[in-house]
Scaffold this motif. Structure first.
Motif, PDB file in Angstrom:
ATOM      1  N   ALA A 147       0.831  -1.204   0.000  1.00  0.00           N
ATOM      2  CA  ALA A 147       0.000   0.000   0.000  1.00  0.00           C
ATOM      3  C   ALA A 147       0.864   1.252   0.000  1.00  0.00           C
ATOM      4  O   ALA A 147       0.581   2.227  -0.704  1.00  0.00           O
ATOM      5  CB  ALA A 147      -0.926  -0.013   1.218  1.00  0.00           C
ATOM      6  N   THR A 148       1.937   1.233   0.784  1.00  0.00           N
ATOM      7  CA  THR A 148       2.850   2.373   0.818  1.00  0.00           C
ATOM      8  C   THR A 148       3.513   2.581  -0.539  1.00  0.00           C
ATOM      9  O   THR A 148       3.642   3.716  -1.011  1.00  0.00           O
ATOM     10  CB  THR A 148       3.933   2.149   1.890  1.00  0.00           C
ATOM     11  OG1 THR A 148       3.302   1.985   3.170  1.00  0.00           O
ATOM     12  CG2 THR A 148       4.894   3.326   1.936  1.00  0.00           C
ATOM     13  N   PHE A 150       2.382   1.828  -3.487  1.00  0.00           N
ATOM     14  CA  PHE A 150       1.445   2.290  -4.520  1.00  0.00           C
ATOM     15  C   PHE A 150       0.575   3.465  -4.059  1.00  0.00           C
ATOM     16  O   PHE A 150      -0.367   3.851  -4.754  1.00  0.00           O
ATOM     17  CB  PHE A 150       0.534   1.132  -4.959  1.00  0.00           C
ATOM     18  CG  PHE A 150       1.230   0.105  -5.804  1.00  0.00           C
ATOM     19  CD1 PHE A 150       1.413   0.318  -7.162  1.00  0.00           C
ATOM     20  CD2 PHE A 150       1.710  -1.064  -5.236  1.00  0.00           C
ATOM     21  CE1 PHE A 150       2.058  -0.628  -7.947  1.00  0.00           C
ATOM     22  CE2 PHE A 150       2.358  -2.016  -6.013  1.00  0.00           C
ATOM     23  CZ  PHE A 150       2.538  -1.800  -7.371  1.00  0.00           C
ATOM     24  N   ARG A 151       0.893   4.011  -2.874  1.00  0.00           N
ATOM     25  CA  ARG A 151       0.129   5.130  -2.320  1.00  0.00           C
ATOM     26  C   ARG A 151      -1.358   4.776  -2.212  1.00  0.00           C
ATOM     27  O   ARG A 151      -2.243   5.525  -2.620  1.00  0.00           O
ATOM     28  CB  ARG A 151       0.313   6.384  -3.168  1.00  0.00           C
ATOM     29  CG  ARG A 151       1.744   6.898  -3.166  1.00  0.00           C
ATOM     30  CD  ARG A 151       1.897   8.181  -3.947  1.00  0.00           C
ATOM     31  NE  ARG A 151       3.277   8.657  -3.904  1.00  0.00           N
ATOM     32  CZ  ARG A 151       3.718   9.751  -4.501  1.00  0.00           C
ATOM     33  NH1 ARG A 151       2.863  10.500  -5.195  1.00  0.00           N
ATOM     34  NH2 ARG A 151       4.972  10.113  -4.409  1.00  0.00           N
ATOM     35  N   MET A 152      -1.602   3.595  -1.666  1.00  0.00           N
ATOM     36  CA  MET A 152      -2.957   3.116  -1.413  1.00  0.00           C
ATOM     37  C   MET A 152      -3.103   2.852   0.088  1.00  0.00           C
ATOM     38  O   MET A 152      -2.115   2.934   0.836  1.00  0.00           O
ATOM     39  CB  MET A 152      -3.215   1.814  -2.195  1.00  0.00           C
ATOM     40  CG  MET A 152      -3.070   1.940  -3.716  1.00  0.00           C
ATOM     41  SD  MET A 152      -3.061   0.331  -4.556  1.00  0.00           S
ATOM     42  CE  MET A 152      -4.718  -0.276  -4.206  1.00  0.00           C
ATOM     43  N   THR A 153      -4.295   2.515   0.512  1.00  0.00           N
ATOM     44  CA  THR A 153      -4.490   2.104   1.900  1.00  0.00           C
ATOM     45  C   THR A 153      -4.360   0.590   1.972  1.00  0.00           C
ATOM     46  O   THR A 153      -4.633  -0.116   0.989  1.00  0.00           O
ATOM     47  CB  THR A 153      -5.880   2.520   2.404  1.00  0.00           C
ATOM     48  OG1 THR A 153      -6.885   1.838   1.643  1.00  0.00           O
ATOM     49  CG2 THR A 153      -6.078   4.031   2.268  1.00  0.00           C
TER      50      THR A 153
END
Length: 300
Positions: free
Chosen positions: A28-29, A31-34
């Motif tokens: 997530a980090t 790909f800038r996702m949660t």
């Protein structure tokens, strides 16, 4: 959701990254996702495939047998995609094969002298140069760039102007010694005027007579298929020829050809363009480099 609406390569990237980094949070980090978005993506992927890919009971992600197969194939597919994109665009590296279609006159007198410098500047590029005065279909001929003279017709092709040249009527000293130099447009009727064997935007020879431009009809007695053949016939004393000034510049300077009826020259010019397929979209680096090089170095 249809297959076309699913970003399968994107799902593969997230899945592979999660496995490589050992968790949803790390992926997530990256790909800038949660973390919950990554978890939902993997769950959606498993549902679509109808197979569990990851066992979530342990602190670290553990691939199922199906997950191992999918992970290995995904890594290979993503590598193939990266390689395909690299070959298609060659990144910013100027490399690959360029097929050029141009007239014999431009090819011999304008392009050929520039080839060594271009090849030295871009050693990873190979050139294939074809000479023809006929208009070609770039798609059919697999040509990356065509260089053409005269006014452009509207088409789906894109063009860059390379320059313009004036036209001159020339003949060899031998021909003029045998037949005399014409001193008026009327006297051209007594001379062999070498013409082109294909239709052109401007048929005949335009001359300025009494302040008006009058076009003398094209000759029919001697016709050729390209400008370079016309130049050689003029050098051999076959007749008068109307040619682009840059193609006979050295011939005139050396005295091999002499200009005729320059006082009647209307001063018209012929433009040259580099033509290629594309409407403002990205060009391969090799083609872009060639177009820029021609724009900066062609001197007509």
């Amino acid at each position: 959701m249809s297959r076309q609406e699913i970003n399968r390569s994107g799902e593969m990237e997230v899945f592979v990254r999660a496995v490589e980094l050992g968790g949803f949070t790390a992926a997530a980090t990256a790909f800038r996702m949660t973390p919950s978005a990554v978890s939902k993506l993997v769950t959606r992927l498993e549902k679509r495939l109808g197979a569990r890919l990851i066992n979530r009971s342990t602190r670290r992600l553990q691939l199922t047998p199906e997950g191992c197969v999918f992970f290995e194939r995904s890594v290979a597919i993503l590598a193939d995609i990266t390689e395909a994109e690299r070959h298609a665009s060659a990144g910013e590296q100027v490399a690959g094969h360029i097929r050029i279609n141009t007239s014999g006159s431009f090819g011999n007198h304008a392009l050929a002298p520039l080839v060594p410098a271009f090849m030295a500047l871009h050693p990873n590029v190979s050139l294939e140069i074809f000479h023809t005065d006929r208009i070609v279909d770039l798609m059919e001929e697999r040509a990356d760039v065509a260089i053409r003279a005269g006014p452009l017709k509207s088409s789906s092709l894109t063009a860059r102007k390379l320059g313009a040249t004036r036209k001159v009527i020339v003949a060899s000293p031998n021909y003029l010694q045998r037949h005399g130099a014409p001193r008026s447009a009327a006297e051209l009727e007594k001379h062999c005027r070498i013409g082109f064997a294909y239709s052109r935007a401007i048929e005949g020879w335009p001359l300025r007579i009494d302040g008006e431009v009058v076009t003398i009809p094209a000759a029919r007695s001697l016709q050729v298929g390209d400008g370079e053949a016309m130049r050689h016939l003029a050098l051999d004393g076959a007749g008068l020829a109307r040619l682009s000034a840059f193609t006979v510049k050295s011939d005139i300077a050396s005295g091999r050809l002499l200009t005729v009826l320059e006082d009647l020259n209307p001063g018209d010019v012929e433009e040259f363009h580099a033509i290629y397929i594309g409407q403002g979209g990205p060009l391969p680096a090799r083609v872009r480099a060639l177009l820029e090089f021609l724009r900066e170095n062609v001197r007509l």
